[in-house]
Design a protein around this motif. Structure first.
Motif, PDB file in Angstrom:
ATOM      1  N   MET A   1      33.506 -29.510 -60.068  1.00 55.66           N
ATOM      2  CA  MET A   1      34.113 -29.472 -58.739  1.00 55.66           C
ATOM      3  C   MET A   1      34.596 -30.872 -58.387  1.00 55.66           C
ATOM      4  N   LEU A   2      35.809 -30.956 -57.916  1.00 54.99           N
ATOM      5  CA  LEU A   2      36.385 -32.252 -57.589  1.00 54.99           C
ATOM      6  C   LEU A   2      35.990 -32.685 -56.188  1.00 54.99           C
ATOM      7  N   ASP A   3      35.912 -33.995 -56.015  1.00 52.15           N
ATOM      8  CA  ASP A   3      35.562 -34.551 -54.709  1.00 52.15           C
ATOM      9  C   ASP A   3      36.678 -34.318 -53.710  1.00 52.15           C
ATOM     10  N   SER A   4      36.296 -34.309 -52.452  1.00 53.74           N
ATOM     11  CA  SER A   4      37.300 -34.137 -51.406  1.00 53.74           C
ATOM     12  C   SER A   4      37.529 -35.447 -50.665  1.00 53.74           C
ATOM     13  N   PHE A   5      37.418 -36.567 -51.369  1.00 51.07           N
ATOM     14  CA  PHE A   5      37.663 -37.865 -50.740  1.00 51.07           C
ATOM     15  C   PHE A   5      39.147 -38.035 -50.484  1.00 51.07           C
ATOM     16  N   GLU A   9      38.926 -43.656 -49.331  1.00 50.83           N
ATOM     17  CA  GLU A   9      37.503 -43.579 -49.693  1.00 50.83           C
ATOM     18  C   GLU A   9      37.326 -43.730 -51.201  1.00 50.83           C
ATOM     19  N   ALA A  10      38.172 -43.068 -51.963  1.00 49.36           N
ATOM     20  CA  ALA A  10      38.091 -43.151 -53.422  1.00 49.36           C
ATOM     21  C   ALA A  10      38.351 -44.586 -53.882  1.00 49.36           C
ATOM     22  N   ALA A  11      39.319 -45.247 -53.278  1.00 46.14           N
ATOM     23  CA  ALA A  11      39.626 -46.638 -53.640  1.00 46.14           C
ATOM     24  C   ALA A  11      38.445 -47.555 -53.328  1.00 46.14           C
ATOM     25  N   ALA A  12      37.805 -47.339 -52.185  1.00 45.33           N
ATOM     26  CA  ALA A  12      36.652 -48.168 -51.815  1.00 45.33           C
ATOM     27  C   ALA A  12      35.506 -47.967 -52.804  1.00 45.33           C
ATOM     28  N   ARG A  13      35.246 -46.733 -53.166  1.00 43.13           N
ATOM     29  CA  ARG A  13      34.167 -46.460 -54.128  1.00 43.13           C
ATOM     30  C   ARG A  13      34.491 -47.059 -55.492  1.00 43.13           C
ATOM     31  N   LEU A 126      34.865 -37.759 -59.208  1.00 42.41           N
ATOM     32  CA  LEU A 126      34.699 -39.201 -59.079  1.00 42.41           C
ATOM     33  C   LEU A 126      33.230 -39.584 -58.976  1.00 42.41           C
ATOM     34  N   ASN A 127      32.437 -38.816 -58.246  1.00 42.62           N
ATOM     35  CA  ASN A 127      31.012 -39.142 -58.112  1.00 42.62           C
ATOM     36  C   ASN A 127      30.299 -39.138 -59.462  1.00 42.62           C
TER      37      ASN A 127
END
Length: 164
Positions: A1-5, A9-13, A126-127
């Motif tokens: 399952m893909l993240d819903s960022f 948010e994805a760039a920060a992580r 991503l997580n």
């Protein structure tokens, strides 16, 4: 399952992980120094068996460390790239599926280069990639700790053999 960022948010992580993984370069230098010390000790000194085993273990841990260091460096560059890309893309209002698309394209590229097994339609979110990169960094730290401990044991063994 893909993240819903969203992309910000994805760039920060990705930026946080790239920064953490950059610490792997310092670990790599420490590992190289410990491996050189262990190799020098094995080649130029007459040592008790315990010290020789400790130094040999240190060198073997250094080889294992190098494998982790190469992966950590690869992931650091990758997360840095994603952080920059997603930061600039997020400012442009890119499509909401951009994150999933980027991860899918990356997974296909890895498989095409022979660096991963093709996963079909399954794309890691991503997580899970962040957790995997953090695990590699922890393994790199562990390998350096083993190297250090093995050299310390060898040094103590040398000191005890000379004192007795």
């Amino acid at each position: 399952m893909l993240d819903s960022f969203n992309l910000a948010e994805a760039a920060a992580r990705a930026r946080v992980m790239a920064t953490a993984l950059a610490l792997g370069r310092s670990l790599d230098l420490w590992s190289l120094a410990l491996a050189a010390l262990a190799l020098a000790g094995l080649l130029w000194l007459t040592l008790p068996l315990t010290a020789s085993v400790g130094l040999l273990l240190s060198i073997l841990a250094g080889v294992g460390h190098k494998i982790f260091a190469l992966r950590v460096a690869f992931d650091a560059a990758l997360f840095h790239h994603w952080a920059e890309k997603w930061s600039s893309d997020g400012a442009e209002g890119r499509d909401p599926n951009a994150l999933a698309t980027d991860l899918t394209v990356f997974d296909r590229a890895l498989a095409d280069c022979g660096l991963a097994t093709p996963g079909g339609d399954v794309v890691r979110d991503l997580n899970s990639r962040l957790r995997g990169a953090a695990r590699l960094l922890k393994l790199q730290v562990l390998a350096v700790a083993i190297q250090f401990a093995a050299v310390a044991v060898a040094m103590v063994a040398v000191l005890l053999s000379r004192a007795g």
